[in-house]
Motif scaffolding. Structure first.
Motif, short mmCIF file in Angstrom:
data_model
loop_
_atom_site.label_atom_id
_atom_site.label_comp_id
_atom_site.label_asym_id
_atom_site.label_seq_id
_atom_site.Cartn_x
_atom_site.Cartn_y
_atom_site.Cartn_z
N ASP A 177 109.33 40.74 49.51
CA ASP A 177 108.38 41.60 50.18
C ASP A 177 108.01 42.77 49.29
O ASP A 177 108.85 43.32 48.57
CB ASP A 177 108.95 42.13 51.50
CG ASP A 177 109.01 41.04 52.57
OD1 ASP A 177 108.21 40.09 52.47
OD2 ASP A 177 109.84 41.15 53.48
N GLU A 199 93.10 45.23 53.24
CA GLU A 199 92.49 43.92 53.07
C GLU A 199 92.88 43.42 51.68
O GLU A 199 92.75 44.14 50.69
CB GLU A 199 90.97 43.98 53.20
CG GLU A 199 90.50 44.41 54.58
CD GLU A 199 89.00 44.62 54.64
OE1 GLU A 199 88.38 44.20 55.62
OE2 GLU A 199 88.46 45.21 53.67
N PHE A 200 93.36 42.20 51.61
CA PHE A 200 93.84 41.61 50.35
C PHE A 200 92.81 40.61 49.84
O PHE A 200 92.51 39.62 50.51
CB PHE A 200 95.19 40.92 50.59
CG PHE A 200 95.80 40.34 49.34
CD1 PHE A 200 96.62 41.12 48.54
CD2 PHE A 200 95.57 39.03 48.98
CE1 PHE A 200 97.20 40.58 47.40
CE2 PHE A 200 96.14 38.49 47.84
CZ PHE A 200 96.95 39.28 47.04
N SER A 209 91.64 37.47 52.11
CA SER A 209 92.44 36.36 52.61
C SER A 209 93.49 36.82 53.59
O SER A 209 93.97 36.02 54.41
CB SER A 209 93.11 35.63 51.44
OG SER A 209 93.99 36.50 50.75
N VAL A 210 93.87 38.08 53.52
CA VAL A 210 94.87 38.65 54.43
C VAL A 210 94.42 40.05 54.81
O VAL A 210 93.93 40.81 53.96
CB VAL A 210 96.27 38.70 53.77
CG1 VAL A 210 97.28 39.37 54.69
CG2 VAL A 210 96.75 37.30 53.40
N GLN A 211 94.60 40.41 56.07
CA GLN A 211 94.33 41.76 56.56
C GLN A 211 95.49 42.20 57.43
O GLN A 211 96.19 41.37 58.03
CB GLN A 211 93.03 41.79 57.38
CG GLN A 211 91.80 41.29 56.65
CD GLN A 211 90.56 41.30 57.51
OE1 GLN A 211 90.09 42.36 57.90
NE2 GLN A 211 90.06 40.12 57.84
N GLY A 212 95.73 43.50 57.48
CA GLY A 212 96.80 44.00 58.32
C GLY A 212 96.78 45.51 58.40
O GLY A 212 96.01 46.18 57.70
N ILE A 234 103.96 43.22 52.40
CA ILE A 234 103.25 41.97 52.15
C ILE A 234 104.12 41.12 51.25
O ILE A 234 105.02 41.62 50.57
CB ILE A 234 101.86 42.20 51.51
CG1 ILE A 234 101.99 42.84 50.14
CG2 ILE A 234 100.98 43.04 52.42
CD1 ILE A 234 100.68 42.95 49.38
N SER A 235 103.87 39.83 51.23
CA SER A 235 104.69 38.90 50.47
C SER A 235 104.16 38.71 49.06
O SER A 235 102.94 38.67 48.83
CB SER A 235 104.76 37.54 51.17
OG SER A 235 105.45 36.60 50.37
N LEU A 238 101.56 35.91 47.93
CA LEU A 238 100.10 36.04 47.88
C LEU A 238 99.58 36.01 46.45
O LEU A 238 98.41 35.72 46.22
CB LEU A 238 99.66 37.33 48.57
CG LEU A 238 99.95 37.45 50.07
CD1 LEU A 238 99.61 38.85 50.57
CD2 LEU A 238 99.15 36.41 50.85
#
Length: 517
Positions: A177, A199-200, A209-212, A234-235, A238
């Motif tokens: 992480d 936003e990634f 591709s990823v949001q959070g 985030i991991s 990605l």
């Protein structure tokens, strides 16, 4: 505070229908075929609904642009702000797809800019924002519009992202992480911050591709609740490529005011970064500085992780005579294809170049050591590589880099063989490869008398039997044999020199070799 507007083309429907009927009536045998449009088309407009006339806060307007001939066909994307009941624009400007001024990713077809409430020039009331695009042939797109209300006074202050804390690089071959944190402030108080999110964006992707959300609750990676530091985990999974990724971070308050977006770049890398390698050098051996004003130095560099991983290539210039560094050192090399500036002919081919100016003068030649180093973006550096350059001020040859033993112990059972090498340079650079006709040394016995077999020539013909290994490389060599008996111990003195075709003599190098029994 923002609305999304769907655009409709402004070409009149009835006129087009009448033209179609007339053409069909006049030519039933050859019905007209619909012609593909060449004009650009815009969609997905985003714009603020309310601005305050005294506010200096920036608000983003954006639109997505499509052109049948591609984005390179777009000449301009512009907007204007028109007050209700008027035809003349109060304010106008351009939208950009360059990764700045509110735009996230350059070249993705999304054009953006920022506007402020002061655009109304102190006025207030109902306005309209209109956006159009124009291609290089003068074709005009459809028009998108959005209502805008400008209110007097100052609105609530927008939140601000003060600083970010996240890694500069992530190993693509790791699984863990990653903590990303943003310190956020709002002049109206932290309690007014409604949301902070990320936003990634993978490489070359226009959409994330990823949001959070980043949270300030003391959990999920956040250390202290309510301290204005918002965090998320985030991991590393990605990150899959050795290239740049964009993480876009933005904050919003309870009134809908948005902070400026922060878009840090995180690079994917190998877990253990592999250093670049300098594979070849191009350094002139000797240069007559009174004839040549500038030389081009080149270095071929590779990197196991790709040329994009190379951060810098440079060389330091050291005077061999005293070990001091010159005033113009270090020299940064470039792989930019700018022949006039850096001397590089082809960008991105891994061959780095630099143009090195020379100062004319007089006196003895100056021998310079060029010490090269390449570094990657993670700080890994190449093994050292070095070249030698002799700066001469006339046309005589120059000798240097003598390799000969300082002392020798005579073998009483067999002759003692010694190899001597000497670098010889000549600024004439004649077409046949060398202006040198003789390289020699005089031998003087411990008594001071010259030896019977003196002078002794050195060779550059590649004949290994005589000590030379590579023909024509400027390194002259010879074997000398000291007999097992009959040699007087003591200090032997050798005097080296070279001569060119015109009879000009080089500098002289003296060397003392102590012989012991």
């Amino acid at each position: 505070m923002f609305r999304k507007v769907s655009g409709v083309r402004s070409s009149p429907f009835l006129v087009g229908l009448c033209v179609a009927i007339l053409v069909s009536h006049c030519s039933e045998e050859f019905p007209a075929q619909p012609q593909p449009t060449s004009a650009p088309e815009i969609s997905d407009m985003r714009a603020p609904e309310v601005l305050f006339s005294l506010s200096e806060a920036g608000h983003t307007i954006s639109v997505r642009v499509h052109d049948p001939q591609g984005l390179d066909d777009i000449a301009d994307v512009g907007f204007e702000v028109v007050k209700a009941g008027e035809t003349q624009a109060r304010y106008q400007g351009d939208l950009f797809d360059d990764g700045f001024q509110g735009d996230v990713i350059a070249g993705d077809g999304s054009f953006s800019t920022t506007i402020k409430g002061s655009l109304a020039r102190g006025d207030s009331g109902a306005f309209e924002i209109r956006i159009t695009a124009l291609d290089i042939d003068g074709h005009i797109s459809n028009v998108l519009s959005s209502p805008l209300f400008v209110l007097n006074g100052l609105d609530n202050q927008s939140p601000q992202i003060l600083s970010l804390d996240l890694p500069q690089s992530v190993a693509v071959d790791s699984t863990h992480d990653i903590l990303i944190s943003a310190r956020v402030a709002d002049l109206d108080g932290l309690a007014t911050i409604r949301r902070v999110w990320f936003e990634f964006f993978p490489p070359q992707h226009a959409t994330p591709s990823v949001q959070g959300d980043l949270l300030d609750g003391g959990v999920d990676g956040d250390v202290t609740a309510g301290d204005g530091i918002f965090s998320a985990l985030i991991s590393s999974n990605l990150f899959t490529e050795l290239t740049d990724y964009i993480i876009r971070i933005q904050a919003e308050d309870a009134s809908g005011n948005l902070s400026l977006a922060s878009t840090p770049i995180v690079r994917g890398r190998q877990l253990f970064s592999q250093a670049p390698e300098i594979t070849a050098l191009q350094v002139p051996r000797i240069v007559n500085a009174n004839v040549t004003n500038e030389v081009t130095i080149r270095a071929d560099v590779t990197d196991p992780e790709g040329l994009a991983d190379i951060d810098s290539v440079l060389f330091r210039i050291v005077r061999i005579s005293d070990g001091t560094e010159t005033a113009d050192s270090p020299v940064v090399m470039a792989d930019d294809g700018n022949l006039a500036t850096s001397g590089d002919s082809t960008a991105g081919d891994g061959r780095y170049s630099a143009r090195l100016p020379l100062q004319g003068g007089s006196g003895a030649p100056v021998e310079l050591l060029l010490d090269f180093k390449a570094s990657d973006v993670f700080g890994a550096t190449s093994l050292p590589a070095a070249g030698r350059l002799v700066q001469a001020f006339d046309d005589v040859p120059y000798i240097s880099n003598l390799v000969a033993p300082n002392s020798v112990i005579i073998n009483p059972n067999a002759p003692t063989r010694l190899r001597i090498t000497l670098d010889v340079r000549d600024p004439q650079n004649t077409p046949d490869g060398s202006d040198i006709v003789l390289v020699k040394f005089h031998s003087f016995l411990p008594s001071g008398l010259e030896a019977d077999n003196s002078p002794t020539p050195l060779f550059d013909h590649g004949n290994g039997a005589e000590g030379d290994r590579v023909a024509g490389d400027g390194i002259y060599s010879v074997f000398i044999n000291l007999p097992a008996t009959g040699v007087t111990p003591g200090d032997f003195r050798f005097v080296f020199s070279a001569q060119d075709r015109a009879g000009a003599e080089s500098n002289v190098i003296e060397h003392i070799m102590t012989v012991r029994l």
